[in-house]
Scaffold this active site. Structure first.
Site, short mmCIF file in Angstrom:
data_model
loop_
_atom_site.label_atom_id
_atom_site.label_comp_id
_atom_site.label_asym_id
_atom_site.label_seq_id
_atom_site.Cartn_x
_atom_site.Cartn_y
_atom_site.Cartn_z
N LYS A 1 0.82 -1.22 0.00
CA LYS A 1 0.00 0.00 0.00
C LYS A 1 0.84 1.26 0.00
CE LYS A 1 -0.55 -0.96 4.86
NZ LYS A 1 -0.34 -2.41 4.96
N LYS B 1 -4.24 3.60 2.21
CA LYS B 1 -5.32 2.86 1.56
C LYS B 1 -6.35 3.81 0.94
CE LYS B 1 -4.70 -1.10 4.65
NZ LYS B 1 -5.07 -1.64 5.98
N ASP C 1 -1.51 4.10 7.88
CA ASP C 1 -1.95 2.91 7.13
C ASP C 1 -3.28 3.18 6.43
OD1 ASP C 1 -1.73 -0.26 6.85
OD2 ASP C 1 -3.77 0.20 7.51
#
Lengths: 419, 419
Positions: free
Chosen positions: B105, B205, B201
């Site tokens: 990612k 995404k 994180d």
């Protein structure tokens, strides 16, 4: 296909939604597929009612032969529904070498093997995403996107009408008849809602899912199907008290080489994701051997959502995407099932009745997880049990003896508990 | 591709899961695609640790050059992760004419435009389903299956670690630090959980989703991102009392020609489907202009689920399925946002304080939906407000004056409320 020429057969709610969805999004679609979709024909018996959608440039006809005869027509979109003329039209279209897109769950559930074979023989594509889950892309996901998994279980809330009714009963403490009336007023239930209420609609959809996932060919009439007519306010209240919700579930479980299919009202734990699927929404809870649990959630009906699923199928046909062929099997359905059960009895309020009933369960090897006994309000009191996992035949035997016990007025309700 | 020859680079949890998922399902896969997948190479620096997976017949090497030099290798699967060597390997693979599948990612969020351009120039496929949502097929669904829709909104719970922590805080009344410790013990948080906790994180995404849906190219560092470090037990309790849950949401909203992206802890109504996404589960709530609301739910991490998503990508590469090209845009992100807010103050318990604070909100045109004032337990008492929709600049101005008011000890918390 260089350009995509479509004949739309059946201009009802979904047909209208399809044309609207295309009008809203044709720029994106043309940009992505490099072609426009030409809705050349609209076929319907009623050519006068205004559906509030612009039909300029389309040929309106009530003559299906005309579209079959036109070599320009690549795709026939069947949105009449039902089993009579619609199935005939699908067959004729496939035999004439036209691709077919349909939302007809009754046709695919009942004549799926024959229609798929016809499509293969005539080297054309048959797609039916909109037949299950409205706008939720569940068939495509199962057929194409979870290929690296073996699916072992699908449990779904496949019918918005019944889910709306059960939700109203749960949230507002209504009886079935009152909630049905509300659903009709809100447009979530038809004037004649019987195929929703009695589980037939869910059963058709379960058939289609079972084929897509397991390759199973099964006659919808062979799937044990129970509707929600007999779900009472009392059952919903007791379920709530015990930490459950009642939902009409359609489920397919693969256990060794058996596949268990059923449609019935079930108790679902309140903290399970399916328990919070409310009102007219549908959901599919899917277990894959690698991916674990996933759930797809959305509106399972309505003109625009369902129309957009039909439009997605037309685009897939244009791209040449047929469903991957699933090896068709005639798996045995398992009639002996191991489940937990919810049982509500009405009994005469007398000393020792609970003990006697509990003993009768015990004599048939059935152990009890929960018991609710209410304070006495009349001579007849309710007794509610949730059993541990047991074999259906043992339950039947116990219930037979319990029914015969003279202090038991009636066995008011038996439902399974979905894990 | 006649046969599919793969080099797996990085044998960690996901790499191991990929090999396990293939072992579990190779018969179904070979049946469907008519070819086996040959995992010819495993590249890792550590070639001695036993990962509990059978590597018989594979060439183990620490030399990436060897797989680049082998003309038999069709697909390079990059599962090292992170921004350093992994990005270098992806670029070299694409330049050498190898297809690339990755779960990285950080790489796709940060270097997506460059990597996609490289893939096009070299006429190879780059797929990265597993970079978002683990086993949930969200990118594929958005890219390929909702084509008949324009997506206007995506709101997601994209990080399992933070969702696990918030769930434990909500259900067991724990403080953040205690819940983090539980998450680490349960294996849902790393020893160093900072990129989960601080929202990085989720932000990566969100970048990837925003590209897939809107074609938006955006530097992850430009997305307003707030983590959950400052979410307190008090906030969770007040939110609950007011009928909300607190979730770390990543959201993308298209409003006219602006796109609003942000990652932050938000209040979500308790009856919204996202509110019941608990523990380590992820979910994507998507609004399309035709299909309405759908939600995809599942495990966003773990070796097998993520490995099965990688395997799905390898199969798509084998079939020649590239993502449909999205026209890349540099849409303006909107800095002025209109939202509802939750505000918790600590104030000196004295007559007229609530009135004065309420008046300060009013002077800035901010009307209040709910107010909670607790009984006095000490000199300092909490005051909790939920506002109606207001412009951020007005809220900032009001908060500035409220902070300056001498009876206000501190502004303990400000969070937005997601509709």
């Amino acid at each position: 296909l260089k350009k995509c020429t479509v004949a739309l057969v059946g201009l009802g709610i979904v047909g209208t939604g399809l044309l609207q969805a295309y009008k809203m999004n044709y720029d994106k679609i043309e940009n992505q597929i490099g072609s426009e979709i030409d809705f050349k024909y609209v076929v319907d018996l009623d050519l006068t009612t205004n559906r509030g959608v612009d039909l300029t440039g389309m040929i309106l006809t009530s003559d299906f032969n005309q579209v079959i005869a036109d070599p320009e027509v690549d795709v026939i979109v069947e949105l009449i529904g039902g089993l009579s003329i619609a199935v005939e039209f699908i067959k004729r279209a496939l035999k004439s070498g036209k691709h077919v897109v349909t939302a007809n769950k009754a046709a695919i559930a009942t004549f799926g093997p024959e229609l798929r074979a016809l499509a293969r023989e005539n080297n054309v594509i048959l797609r039916y995403e909109a037949s299950v889950g409205g706008g939720i892309p569940v068939l495509n996901t199962l057929a194409e996107k979870l290929i690296a998994n073996q699916i072992t279980d699908i449990v779904g809330i496949l019918n918005g009408t019944t889910n709306y009714i059960l939700t109203r009963m749960t949230e507002e403490g209504l009886e079935f008849e009152e909630a049905l009336k509300l659903a009709q007023e809100a447009g979530f239930a038809e004037a004649n809602p019987s195929s929703d209420i009695n589980g037939t609609d869910s059963c058709y959809k379960l058939c289609i899912l079972a084929h897509k996932v397991f390759g199973l060919t099964v006659d919808p009439q062979h799937i044990p199907t129970v509707g929600i007519n007999n779900v009472s306010k009392e059952d919903i209240d007791y379920a709530k008290e015990l930490g459950f919700r009642i939902k009409l579930l359609a489920s397919a479980h693969k256990i060794d080489s058996y596949i268990n299919l059923r449609v019935n009202p079930c108790l679902v734990r309140a903290n399970h994701p399916l328990a919070s699927v409310n009102a007219e929404f549908n959901a599919f809870f899917i277990k894959g051997n690698a991916l674990g649990d996933i759930m797809l959630y959305g509106k399972g009906a309505g003109g625009l959502p369902t129309g957009s699923a039909v439009l997605g199928d037309i685009i897939d046909v244009y791209k040449g995407n047929a469903y991957p062929r699933v090896p068709e099997i005639n798996a045995q359905m398992n009639t002996s099932s191991f489940l937990r059960y919810y049982i509500r009895l009405e009994v005469i309020d007398a000393p020792g009745v609970l003990g006697k009933v509990a003993a009768l369960f015990g004599q048939h090897d059935i152990s009890l997880e929960s018991v609710v006994q209410r304070a006495k309000v009349s001579q007849v009191v309710p007794l509610v049990f949730i059993t541990h996992v047991t074999e259906k035949s043992k339950l039947d035997a116990a219930i037979e003896e319990i029914t015969a016990y003279d202090k038991v007025v009636k066995v008011a309700s038996i439902m399974s508990v979905e894990e």
